[in-house]
Design a protein around this motif. Structure first.
Motif, PDB file in Angstrom:
ATOM      1  N   ASP A 266       7.366  10.432  -2.138  1.00  0.00           N
ATOM      2  CA  ASP A 266       6.352   9.945  -3.085  1.00  0.00           C
ATOM      3  C   ASP A 266       5.568   8.822  -2.408  1.00  0.00           C
ATOM      4  O   ASP A 266       5.770   7.630  -2.687  1.00  0.00           O
ATOM      5  N   ALA A 267       4.656   9.211  -1.510  1.00  0.00           N
ATOM      6  CA  ALA A 267       3.915   8.220  -0.726  1.00  0.00           C
ATOM      7  C   ALA A 267       3.009   7.360  -1.590  1.00  0.00           C
ATOM      8  O   ALA A 267       2.803   6.175  -1.302  1.00  0.00           O
ATOM      9  N   ALA A 268       2.455   7.934  -2.668  1.00  0.00           N
ATOM     10  CA  ALA A 268       1.554   7.157  -3.532  1.00  0.00           C
ATOM     11  C   ALA A 268       2.314   6.029  -4.220  1.00  0.00           C
ATOM     12  O   ALA A 268       1.836   4.888  -4.283  1.00  0.00           O
ATOM     13  N   ARG A 269       3.517   6.335  -4.750  1.00  0.00           N
ATOM     14  CA  ARG A 269       4.322   5.283  -5.404  1.00  0.00           C
ATOM     15  C   ARG A 269       4.763   4.242  -4.377  1.00  0.00           C
ATOM     16  O   ARG A 269       4.797   3.036  -4.664  1.00  0.00           O
ATOM     17  N   ALA A 270       5.104   4.703  -3.177  1.00  0.00           N
ATOM     18  CA  ALA A 270       5.497   3.776  -2.121  1.00  0.00           C
ATOM     19  C   ALA A 270       4.343   2.843  -1.766  1.00  0.00           C
ATOM     20  O   ALA A 270       4.536   1.626  -1.622  1.00  0.00           O
ATOM     21  N   ALA A 271       3.139   3.405  -1.636  1.00  0.00           N
ATOM     22  CA  ALA A 271       1.976   2.582  -1.299  1.00  0.00           C
ATOM     23  C   ALA A 271       1.737   1.522  -2.355  1.00  0.00           C
ATOM     24  O   ALA A 271       1.424   0.365  -2.037  1.00  0.00           O
ATOM     25  N   ASP A 272       1.914   1.889  -3.617  1.00  0.00           N
ATOM     26  CA  ASP A 272       1.719   0.933  -4.707  1.00  0.00           C
ATOM     27  C   ASP A 272       2.724  -0.211  -4.619  1.00  0.00           C
ATOM     28  O   ASP A 272       2.368  -1.385  -4.784  1.00  0.00           O
ATOM     29  N   ALA A 273       4.003   0.132  -4.342  1.00  0.00           N
ATOM     30  CA  ALA A 273       5.040  -0.904  -4.242  1.00  0.00           C
ATOM     31  C   ALA A 273       4.788  -1.808  -3.038  1.00  0.00           C
ATOM     32  O   ALA A 273       4.949  -3.038  -3.121  1.00  0.00           O
ATOM     33  N   PHE A 274       4.385  -1.238  -1.910  1.00  0.00           N
ATOM     34  CA  PHE A 274       4.085  -2.057  -0.732  1.00  0.00           C
ATOM     35  C   PHE A 274       2.864  -2.945  -0.987  1.00  0.00           C
ATOM     36  O   PHE A 274       2.808  -4.085  -0.509  1.00  0.00           O
ATOM     37  N   ASP A 275       1.889  -2.438  -1.731  1.00  0.00           N
ATOM     38  CA  ASP A 275       0.715  -3.258  -2.091  1.00  0.00           C
ATOM     39  C   ASP A 275       1.146  -4.464  -2.927  1.00  0.00           C
ATOM     40  O   ASP A 275       0.653  -5.586  -2.722  1.00  0.00           O
ATOM     41  N   GLN A 276       2.057  -4.225  -3.868  1.00  0.00           N
ATOM     42  CA  GLN A 276       2.552  -5.343  -4.691  1.00  0.00           C
ATOM     43  C   GLN A 276       3.300  -6.356  -3.830  1.00  0.00           C
ATOM     44  O   GLN A 276       3.161  -7.577  -4.011  1.00  0.00           O
ATOM     45  N   ALA A 277       4.104  -5.849  -2.880  1.00  0.00           N
ATOM     46  CA  ALA A 277       4.834  -6.754  -1.983  1.00  0.00           C
ATOM     47  C   ALA A 277       3.849  -7.601  -1.175  1.00  0.00           C
ATOM     48  O   ALA A 277       4.072  -8.803  -0.961  1.00  0.00           O
TER      49      ALA A 277
ATOM     50  N   ALA B 141       4.047  -8.908   7.236  1.00  0.00           N
ATOM     51  CA  ALA B 141       4.176  -7.883   8.283  1.00  0.00           C
ATOM     52  C   ALA B 141       4.926  -6.657   7.775  1.00  0.00           C
ATOM     53  O   ALA B 141       4.526  -5.515   8.041  1.00  0.00           O
ATOM     54  N   LEU B 142       6.017  -6.877   7.041  1.00  0.00           N
ATOM     55  CA  LEU B 142       6.794  -5.744   6.530  1.00  0.00           C
ATOM     56  C   LEU B 142       5.998  -4.923   5.522  1.00  0.00           C
ATOM     57  O   LEU B 142       6.075  -3.687   5.517  1.00  0.00           O
ATOM     58  N   SER B 143       5.233  -5.600   4.684  1.00  0.00           N
ATOM     59  CA  SER B 143       4.443  -4.863   3.694  1.00  0.00           C
ATOM     60  C   SER B 143       3.313  -4.083   4.360  1.00  0.00           C
ATOM     61  O   SER B 143       2.998  -2.955   3.961  1.00  0.00           O
ATOM     62  N   TYR B 144       2.716  -4.646   5.415  1.00  0.00           N
ATOM     63  CA  TYR B 144       1.670  -3.921   6.140  1.00  0.00           C
ATOM     64  C   TYR B 144       2.253  -2.705   6.855  1.00  0.00           C
ATOM     65  O   TYR B 144       1.617  -1.644   6.918  1.00  0.00           O
ATOM     66  N   LEU B 145       3.448  -2.867   7.404  1.00  0.00           N
ATOM     67  CA  LEU B 145       4.133  -1.730   8.016  1.00  0.00           C
ATOM     68  C   LEU B 145       4.318  -0.614   6.994  1.00  0.00           C
ATOM     69  O   LEU B 145       4.007   0.554   7.261  1.00  0.00           O
ATOM     70  N   GLY B 146       4.832  -0.961   5.826  1.00  0.00           N
ATOM     71  CA  GLY B 146       5.056   0.040   4.788  1.00  0.00           C
ATOM     72  C   GLY B 146       3.764   0.657   4.282  1.00  0.00           C
ATOM     73  O   GLY B 146       3.682   1.869   4.059  1.00  0.00           O
ATOM     74  N   ARG B 147       2.750  -0.178   4.104  1.00  0.00           N
ATOM     75  CA  ARG B 147       1.460   0.348   3.626  1.00  0.00           C
ATOM     76  C   ARG B 147       0.869   1.317   4.645  1.00  0.00           C
ATOM     77  O   ARG B 147       0.319   2.370   4.286  1.00  0.00           O
ATOM     78  N   GLY B 148       0.995   0.990   5.936  1.00  0.00           N
ATOM     79  CA  GLY B 148       0.485   1.876   6.970  1.00  0.00           C
ATOM     80  C   GLY B 148       1.216   3.211   6.984  1.00  0.00           C
ATOM     81  O   GLY B 148       0.586   4.275   7.076  1.00  0.00           O
ATOM     82  N   HIS B 149       2.534   3.159   6.882  1.00  0.00           N
ATOM     83  CA  HIS B 149       3.340   4.377   6.843  1.00  0.00           C
ATOM     84  C   HIS B 149       2.932   5.240   5.646  1.00  0.00           C
ATOM     85  O   HIS B 149       2.737   6.459   5.771  1.00  0.00           O
ATOM     86  N   ALA B 150       2.782   4.613   4.495  1.00  0.00           N
ATOM     87  CA  ALA B 150       2.418   5.357   3.283  1.00  0.00           C
ATOM     88  C   ALA B 150       1.034   5.984   3.414  1.00  0.00           C
ATOM     89  O   ALA B 150       0.823   7.131   3.001  1.00  0.00           O
ATOM     90  N   ARG B 151       0.081   5.256   4.008  1.00  0.00           N
ATOM     91  CA  ARG B 151      -1.268   5.807   4.163  1.00  0.00           C
ATOM     92  C   ARG B 151      -1.251   7.039   5.077  1.00  0.00           C
ATOM     93  O   ARG B 151      -1.971   8.011   4.839  1.00  0.00           O
ATOM     94  N   ILE B 152      -0.434   6.987   6.106  1.00  0.00           N
ATOM     95  CA  ILE B 152      -0.311   8.154   6.998  1.00  0.00           C
ATOM     96  C   ILE B 152       0.227   9.351   6.220  1.00  0.00           C
ATOM     97  O   ILE B 152      -0.270  10.476   6.351  1.00  0.00           O
ATOM     98  N   MET B 153       1.231   9.107   5.381  1.00  0.00           N
ATOM     99  CA  MET B 153       1.830  10.198   4.617  1.00  0.00           C
ATOM    100  C   MET B 153       0.883  10.737   3.549  1.00  0.00           C
ATOM    101  O   MET B 153       0.908  11.929   3.227  1.00  0.00           O
ATOM    102  N   ILE B 154       0.040   9.892   3.002  1.00  0.00           N
ATOM    103  CA  ILE B 154      -0.923  10.332   1.984  1.00  0.00           C
ATOM    104  C   ILE B 154      -1.983  11.235   2.608  1.00  0.00           C
ATOM    105  O   ILE B 154      -2.573  12.087   1.936  1.00  0.00           O
ATOM    106  N   GLY B 155      -2.209  11.077   3.916  1.00  0.00           N
ATOM    107  CA  GLY B 155      -3.218  11.883   4.593  1.00  0.00           C
ATOM    108  C   GLY B 155      -4.399  11.084   5.068  1.00  0.00           C
ATOM    109  O   GLY B 155      -5.484  11.635   5.304  1.00  0.00           O
TER     110      GLY B 155
END
Length: 544
Positions: free
Chosen positions: A133-144, A158-172
């Protein structure tokens, strides 16, 4: 009150990344009851970095208690959140959940004390990411990230940017995702991030480069991770993962001896405490042996990789295919793809195409090739484009469109050559040879097979070499003396009186390759001289 000398020495060693020395001094300070909560936190970090994870958890627990005693809620919350994350990494889910719950309770009692709530969003976001669920992950990383910026915490940023980047890749949206990863890495390389988050970001970014098929960034950040590890010689954590990543790049570029050495180093470091490097170390070890045709060694390495709890795919399925167990390979890869999270699934798709075609299921292979093509439309990565062209060429061949297959095979070969990936480049020449043969162009097919054989010989890719040799013999029967099309060309030129040097110029080969062809011709025709070979050519109508 002045700081005790032992504590000064411990802090200085910690700042200089001399972890073992820092541990010794902090231990001495703790025995002398002269250590503060922040120093206990540093002790815990140093212990984790040298591979003593459980000792680090114990020290971090003491740091948490010390922060509570000093009524420092922010420090206590931070320690509780990291305890949850470290224990989660160690597989201790019950204790991990307990520490996350404690961190949550502390946040609720003092929500303005620090970025604790942001740290607590990280495991939630990771859970969503690995559940697909990359969209939900991106939302949680955005909040972080919002908490991180509100409290100015560079580690959480740094950790939140890492997660946001990973989620964006998975979203397409790989371009946006990779830009976020670059931003996280800038903070790490500038020394703004503490050691453990730095290692997490390094290894996480490299994983994302792999998922995005971004070979350029993988090279750049692997070199950076290598330098970071070298500057901390007694560090064990993250170092095994670094060596495994180096092994993967060596494999791609055909330096298989270096890859094996890096995989051995990764195994040694994983055994010393870098638990997260164990799977990759054994998997890359298996990959080298599989590509070399060393079946027993590959199987043993994949088995050790599987013992870490992860599936050694697609390597194991490709090994079964090489062993002739096509149906088993098909079953293994289909099951692995069904179970994989979306990130890992995309990495397996090229192997799925290869195995489905070998099993005769062209429709299944077409479906996967189309999926790869759809992924490529969101990516400008040359490696992704090479993979798509190669898969498409293989499917088009089996669909009966050799002309289109030849175009895609040669385009894939060009991309792989530009990326300096010799094994895949050689495999594309085999595809091109098959397409030329289907079009009735035997001279071109022979040229492509010769080039592929030379590539596989240079790499010591024994299974691929054997398969190419078999293709040369089995798909072009009926020639006098069992000569290949290229050998027939060489024989015609020998009969015309040309020297090896002139033959090499005519056929765009090296003189060494011409000599090898001539040796094969003599053996197949059972002759021992150029004049005897020439006579044979005239008798069988092969001379011009």
């Amino acid at each position: 009150m002045s700081t005790p000398p032992v504590l000064d020495r411990g802090r200085a060693a910690y700042q200089a990344h001399r972890w073992s020395e820092a541990i010794a001094e902090f231990d001495r300070a703790e025995r002398e009851n002269a250590i503060a909560a922040q120093d206990l936190e540093c002790l815990a970090t140093a212990l984790i970095l040298v591979g003593r994870a459980q000792d680090g958890v114990d020290a971090l627990t003491r740091a948490h208690e010390a922060f509570l005693g000093a009524q420092d809620t922010a420090g206590a919350t931070r320690c509780a959140a990291w305890l949850g994350m470290h224990l989660m990494g160690l597989g201790d889910r019950a204790r991990s959940a307990g520490w996350f719950a404690r961190a949550q309770r502390l946040v609720e009692t003092d929500p303005a004390a620090g970025p604790g709530q942001g740290f607590l969003l990280i495991p939630e976001a990771l859970g969503a990411l690995y559940a697909g669920d990359a969209a939900r992950a991106a939302d949680a990383f955005d909040q972080a990230a919002e908490f991180a910026h509100r409290f100015g915490d560079p580690d959480l940023i740094a950790l939140s940017y890492l997660g946001r980047g990973h989620a964006r890749i998975m979203i397409g949206d790989p371009e946006a995702g990779l830009m976020l990863l670059d931003e996280a890495m800038v903070a790490v390389t500038a020394g703004e991030i503490s050691p453990i988050p730095s290692g997490i970001v390094y290894c996480g970014v490299l994983q994302c480069c792999r998922l995005a098929f971004d070979l350029r960034r993988a090279h750049e950040w692997t070199r950076a991770l290598d330098h970071w590890c070298e500057a901390r010689p007694d560090m064990v954590a993250f170092s095994g993962q670094c060596q495994a990543q180096r092994a993967a790049l060596f494999i791609l570029h055909g330096a298989w001896g270096d890859a094996l050495a890096a995989a051995e180093s990764a195994k040694e470091r994983a055994a010393r405490g870098d638990r997260d490097g164990r799977f990759s170390a054994w998997y890359q070890h298996g990959e080298v042996h599989r590509l070399r045709g060393e079946v027993d060694l590959a199987e043993s390495s994949y088995e050790r990789a599987a013992q870490t709890g992860y599936e050694p795919q697609p390597g194991l399925a490709l090994l079964r295919l090489a062993q002739g167990e096509t149906k088993l390979a098909q079953s293994l890869i289909r099951g692995a793809v069904d179970r994989a999270d979306p990130a890992e699934r995309r990495w397996m798709l090229p192997a799925v195409v290869e195995i489905e075609l070998a099993a005769g299921d062209v429709m299944a292979a077409r479906t996967v090739a189309d999926e790869l093509d759809a992924l490529q439309r969101t990516s400008t990565m040359p490696m992704m484009q090479a993979i798509v062209d190669q898969a498409e060429a293989a499917v088009l061949l089996d669909e009966g469109d050799p002309r289109a297959a030849l175009l895609r095979a040669r385009r894939a070969w060009t991309r792989w050559r530009e990326l300096d990936v010799p094994y895949e480049a050689a495999r594309c020449r085999v595809l091109a040879a098959r397409a030329c043969r289907a079009l009735g162009d035997e001279p071109s097919a022979s040229m492509e097979l010769d080039a592929a054989r030379a590539g596989f010989i240079d790499l010591d890719a024994r299974h691929a070499l054997g398969a190419t040799e078999a293709l040369t013999v089995s798909e072009a029967p009926g020639r006098a003396g069992g000569l290949t099309p290229r050998e027939m060309e060489v024989l015609r030129l020998v009969a015309a009186g040309k020297s090896n040097r002139l033959i090499a110029l005519d056929l765009y080969l090296s003189e060494k390759t011409v000599a090898r062809h001539l040796s094969n011709i003599f053996a197949k025709l059972d002759v021992s001289s150029r004049s005897a070979a020439t006579a044979y050519a005239y008798r069988h109508g092969m001379a011009e």
